[in-house]
Motif scaffolding. Structure first.
Motif, PDB file in Angstrom:
ATOM      1  N   MET A   1       0.831  -1.210   0.000  1.00  0.00           N
ATOM      2  CA  MET A   1       0.000   0.000   0.000  1.00  0.00           C
ATOM      3  C   MET A   1       0.866   1.261   0.000  1.00  0.00           C
ATOM      4  O   MET A   1       0.555   2.239  -0.679  1.00  0.00           O
ATOM      5  N   GLN A   2       1.968   1.222   0.732  1.00  0.00           N
ATOM      6  CA  GLN A   2       2.897   2.347   0.763  1.00  0.00           C
ATOM      7  C   GLN A   2       3.502   2.578  -0.628  1.00  0.00           C
ATOM      8  O   GLN A   2       3.634   3.715  -1.079  1.00  0.00           O
ATOM      9  N   LEU A   3       3.846   1.512  -1.304  1.00  0.00           N
ATOM     10  CA  LEU A   3       4.412   1.618  -2.656  1.00  0.00           C
ATOM     11  C   LEU A   3       3.384   2.193  -3.633  1.00  0.00           C
ATOM     12  O   LEU A   3       3.708   3.073  -4.443  1.00  0.00           O
ATOM     13  N   LEU A   4       2.140   1.731  -3.554  1.00  0.00           N
ATOM     14  CA  LEU A   4       1.085   2.278  -4.422  1.00  0.00           C
ATOM     15  C   LEU A   4       0.857   3.757  -4.154  1.00  0.00           C
ATOM     16  O   LEU A   4       0.698   4.554  -5.087  1.00  0.00           O
ATOM     17  N   MET A   5       0.836   4.130  -2.882  1.00  0.00           N
ATOM     18  CA  MET A   5       0.641   5.542  -2.539  1.00  0.00           C
ATOM     19  C   MET A   5       1.798   6.384  -3.089  1.00  0.00           C
ATOM     20  O   MET A   5       1.588   7.484  -3.587  1.00  0.00           O
ATOM     21  N   THR A   6       3.010   5.867  -3.015  1.00  0.00           N
ATOM     22  CA  THR A   6       4.182   6.576  -3.525  1.00  0.00           C
ATOM     23  C   THR A   6       4.077   6.774  -5.042  1.00  0.00           C
ATOM     24  O   THR A   6       4.359   7.854  -5.554  1.00  0.00           O
ATOM     25  N   ILE A   7       3.638   5.764  -5.734  1.00  0.00           N
ATOM     26  CA  ILE A   7       3.501   5.843  -7.190  1.00  0.00           C
ATOM     27  C   ILE A   7       2.446   6.879  -7.588  1.00  0.00           C
ATOM     28  O   ILE A   7       2.622   7.624  -8.549  1.00  0.00           O
ATOM     29  N   PHE A   8       1.365   6.981  -6.809  1.00  0.00           N
ATOM     30  CA  PHE A   8       0.257   7.864  -7.150  1.00  0.00           C
ATOM     31  C   PHE A   8       0.336   9.247  -6.505  1.00  0.00           C
ATOM     32  O   PHE A   8      -0.573  10.051  -6.665  1.00  0.00           O
TER      33      PHE A   8
END
Length: 121
Positions: free
Chosen positions: A48-55
């Motif tokens: 979830m942290q990685l997805l938030m970083t990407i977006f």
């Protein structure tokens, strides 16, 4: 409060910490036979942290739709959840130090990072 972490540096830290959090059960050799939470919590929070970083809407965001103040709030929330999860879900006797350290890092990143990409020193 003094904010001394730039959003550029945060971007690098976000990618590194999210990958380390997601891989932590294998990097730090958690005893996965004790509880499903030992595996699920860091992998879920790291992804979830990685997805938030990407977006997120900052220099290292690939799809800039998520506002920076919300990103920092969720960094703090994920850090806090990671920090308390070994104690909350009862596996602190098996593994707690990596999650506490990674949780403190995320919490610190959220507190000491500038709210905006445009904020000046």
């Amino acid at each position: 409060m003094t904010t001394f972490i730039s959003t550029k540096f945060l971007g690098v830290l976000d990618y590194i910490t999210s990958i380390v959090i997601a891989a932590s059960p294998w990097l730090f050799h958690y005893d996965l036979s004790l509880s499903a939470a030992i595996l699920f919590i860091p992998v879920f929070l790291g992804c979830m942290q990685l997805l938030m970083t990407i977006f997120s809407n900052y220099e290292f965001g690939m799809i800039k739709v998520f506002p920076m103040p919300a990103h920092l709030f969720l960094d703090g929330f994920v850090g806090f959840m990671l920090l308390i999860s070994p104690f909350l879900y009862g596996f602190a006797h098996a593994v707690f130090l990596p999650q506490v350290i990674l949780g403190l890092i995320l919490l610190s990143m959220s507190i000491f990072t500038k709210d905006s990409v445009l904020e000046e020193d």
